[in-house]
Design an enzyme around this catalytic site. Structure first.
Site, PDB file in Angstrom:
ATOM      1  N   ALA A 162      -0.843   1.017  20.083  1.00  8.14           N
ATOM      2  CA  ALA A 162      -1.061   2.136  21.002  1.00  8.14           C
ATOM      3  C   ALA A 162      -0.839   3.457  20.283  1.00  8.14           C
ATOM      4  O   ALA A 162       0.020   3.565  19.409  1.00  8.14           O
ATOM      5  CB  ALA A 162      -0.123   2.036  22.207  1.00  8.14           C
ATOM      6  N   SER A 163      -1.620   4.474  20.661  1.00  9.13           N
ATOM      7  CA  SER A 163      -1.562   5.802  20.054  1.00  9.13           C
ATOM      8  C   SER A 163      -1.850   5.688  18.558  1.00  9.13           C
ATOM      9  O   SER A 163      -2.900   5.180  18.190  1.00  9.13           O
ATOM     10  CB  SER A 163      -0.216   6.472  20.348  1.00  9.13           C
ATOM     11  OG  SER A 163      -0.054   6.673  21.742  1.00  9.13           O
ATOM     12  N   MET A 164      -0.947   6.124  17.689  1.00  8.93           N
ATOM     13  CA  MET A 164      -1.210   5.939  16.267  1.00  8.93           C
ATOM     14  C   MET A 164      -1.305   4.456  15.932  1.00  8.93           C
ATOM     15  O   MET A 164      -2.063   4.056  15.046  1.00  8.93           O
ATOM     16  CB  MET A 164      -0.134   6.611  15.412  1.00  8.93           C
ATOM     17  CG  MET A 164      -0.389   6.461  13.921  1.00  8.93           C
ATOM     18  SD  MET A 164       0.706   7.444  12.878  1.00  8.93           S
ATOM     19  CE  MET A 164      -0.216   8.978  12.812  1.00  8.93           C
TER      20      MET A 164
ATOM     21  N   ILE B 116      -5.111   0.824  22.089  1.00 11.07           N
ATOM     22  CA  ILE B 116      -4.717   1.554  23.294  1.00 11.07           C
ATOM     23  C   ILE B 116      -4.550   3.043  22.984  1.00 11.07           C
ATOM     24  O   ILE B 116      -3.681   3.429  22.201  1.00 11.07           O
ATOM     25  CB  ILE B 116      -3.405   0.976  23.872  1.00 11.07           C
ATOM     26  CG1 ILE B 116      -3.562  -0.514  24.189  1.00 11.07           C
ATOM     27  CG2 ILE B 116      -2.969   1.762  25.102  1.00 11.07           C
ATOM     28  CD1 ILE B 116      -4.613  -0.831  25.231  1.00 11.07           C
TER      29      ILE B 116
ATOM     30  N   GLN C 240      -0.290   8.603  28.201  1.00 13.34           N
ATOM     31  CA  GLN C 240      -0.493   8.143  26.828  1.00 13.34           C
ATOM     32  C   GLN C 240       0.227   6.825  26.562  1.00 13.34           C
ATOM     33  O   GLN C 240       1.375   6.636  26.970  1.00 13.34           O
ATOM     34  CB  GLN C 240       0.011   9.214  25.845  1.00 13.34           C
ATOM     35  CG  GLN C 240      -0.200   8.883  24.382  1.00 13.34           C
ATOM     36  CD  GLN C 240      -1.665   8.832  24.000  1.00 13.34           C
ATOM     37  OE1 GLN C 240      -2.499   9.459  24.645  1.00 13.34           O
ATOM     38  NE2 GLN C 240      -1.991   8.090  22.961  1.00 13.34           N
TER      39      GLN C 240
END
Length: 421
Positions: free
Chosen positions: A238-240, A260, A396
């Protein structure tokens, strides 16, 4: 949605801690008490509030274990580990701004979490060390208790600020109960490898995951009883971590990928938060680095969130100035220098998601760009999910909607890894 803090940043991070409650990582009343002790945008009050709850939960775990109540001990130790994580979250330990509390707090997370491993009821868990260049990457392998046949494997990747003990509350708590082995690990620039081993971040995560897959192959040969089906390996982040998952998906040994809320190009993210005209002038050499450093330093002085974000990036990149950080950010892209996309190497099915209420990213400039770059997979092998409200995964990394992202992730993996229930 109800707000606990005026600061968007503190509010998001508080919800992040609450998100672990369904999986044992938080108790609602403990969190609400902590919230009442935190001053908006004050990292020291954040630290004090969570260390108090961490110590209390750790003491409850010790008391329960001493009396033979392993269920309560497990729950208390899981909470304590997460609260210790939270207590050190606002601190960095880079050469230009050292903080002696960072490593001891990280060690408290590790030590407390280790107490939970033999008590977990979601499956078997073991600690591993994965050779990587001149280091060893700390890892956990979570296995289903019932392994009468080989089980698919999910590599759960962390991102810029997560640690792998926190990842338990997402996929490692659920995967073994659904018949998956789940491996978490900390690569360069993450968790204990950053805090203790001083390994800094790198963009080529396909190299990192490639070494992990090599290790799993050797580990399976030496420990056949673990019953890992290495013909069915998936990756999620997820994210980075979502960016890392997409880089890793280029390895032909990856059979499915769930990304994600990723970014496509970190430099584009920077341009959305800093004046593009200033950045272009600096990048062209018309504005000296000292001017940009001065402007960004003023922004950091005016906003704790900006101070934390830029400070974190300097820490995990191993640099001492904002402009050095910007240079590193340019390397984190899914685009090649010739304008083509690295995603053309991805051959496995991919689920990519976005979040319209993200604290950081714009789905239109990131997630849709990722999805479009996967057009060669065809619609039957690529899927997009853009969530709009918080309960639907609109924050996020799907913070506050962990159960939903777990459900959608394993539904996608079941379909493409041929898992039947």
């Amino acid at each position: 949605m109800h707000r606990f803090f005026k600061s968007e940043f503190f509010n998001f991070e508080f919800i992040r801690i609450l998100s672990a409650a369904p999986y044992g990582g938080a108790e609602i009343a403990e969190c609400l008490v902590a919230a009442g002790q935190i001053t908006n945008d004050d990292p020291e009050s954040w630290h004090r509030a969570w260390i108090i709850q961490a110590d209390k939960a750790k003491a409850l775990g010790d008391e329960a274990l001493h009396s033979g109540d392993t269920v309560s001990a497990r729950r208390a130790y899981l909470r304590a580990s997460n609260y210790y994580r939270a207590s050190g979250y606002m601190f960095h330990d880079r050469p230009g701004a050292p903080d002696a509390r960072v490593l001891p707090l990280a060690q408290q997370v590790l030590d407390t979490y280790a107490l939970t491993l033999p008590l977990l009821d979601t499956g078997e868990a073991s600690q591993l060390k994965i050779p990587f260049e001149n280091h060893q990457l700390a890892a956990y392998l979570y296995l289903p208790r019932d392994r009468t046949k080989p089980v698919p494997v999910l590599l759960s990747l962390g991102g810029a600020d997560s640690i792998q003990e926190e990842l338990y509350y997402v996929y490692a708590a659920s995967g073994p109960q659904l018949g998956y082995a789940v491996l978490t690990f900390e690569g360069p620039g993450q968790g204990i490898t950053l805090r203790r081993d001083k390994m800094h971040m790198r963009p080529d995560w396909e190299v990192v995951v490639g070494r992990v897959l090599d290790f799993l192959t050797a580990y399976m040969q030496q420990n056949p009883s673990v019953q890992l089906d290495l013909s069915r390996v998936a990756v999620v982040g997820a994210s980075m971590g979502g960016y890392y998952a997409l880089r890793a998906a280029a390895d032909p040994r990856i059979g499915a990928c769930v990304s994600i809320d990723p970014f496509y190009d970190m430099w584009d993210f920077v341009r959305n938060h800093v004046s593009p005209a200033l950045l272009n002038a600096w990048n062209a050499g018309w504005v000296p680095s000292r001017v940009v450093n001065g402007i960004m330093s003023m922004a950091m002085a005016a906003s704790f969130q900006a101070k934390w974000e830029v400070g974190l990036a300097m820490w995990f990149f191993g640099v001492d100035s904002p402009t050095q950080t910007l240079r590193h950010m340019m390397k984190y892209t899914l685009a090649r220098a010739d304008g083509t996309s690295r995603l053309d190497q991805v051959k496995c099915p991919v689920l990519v998601s976005g979040a319209t209420q993200s604290l950081y990213l714009e789905p239109e400039s990131d997630v849709l760009r990722v999805f479009d770059a996967l057009a060669h997979l065809g619609d039957e092998r690529r899927e997009i999910w853009i969530a709009r409200s918080p309960e639907e995964g609109g924050l996020q990394a799907k913070i506050g909607a962990i159960g939903l992202v777990v459900q959608r992730t394993f539904r996608f993996l079941d379909q493409h890894l041929n898992v039947t229930r």
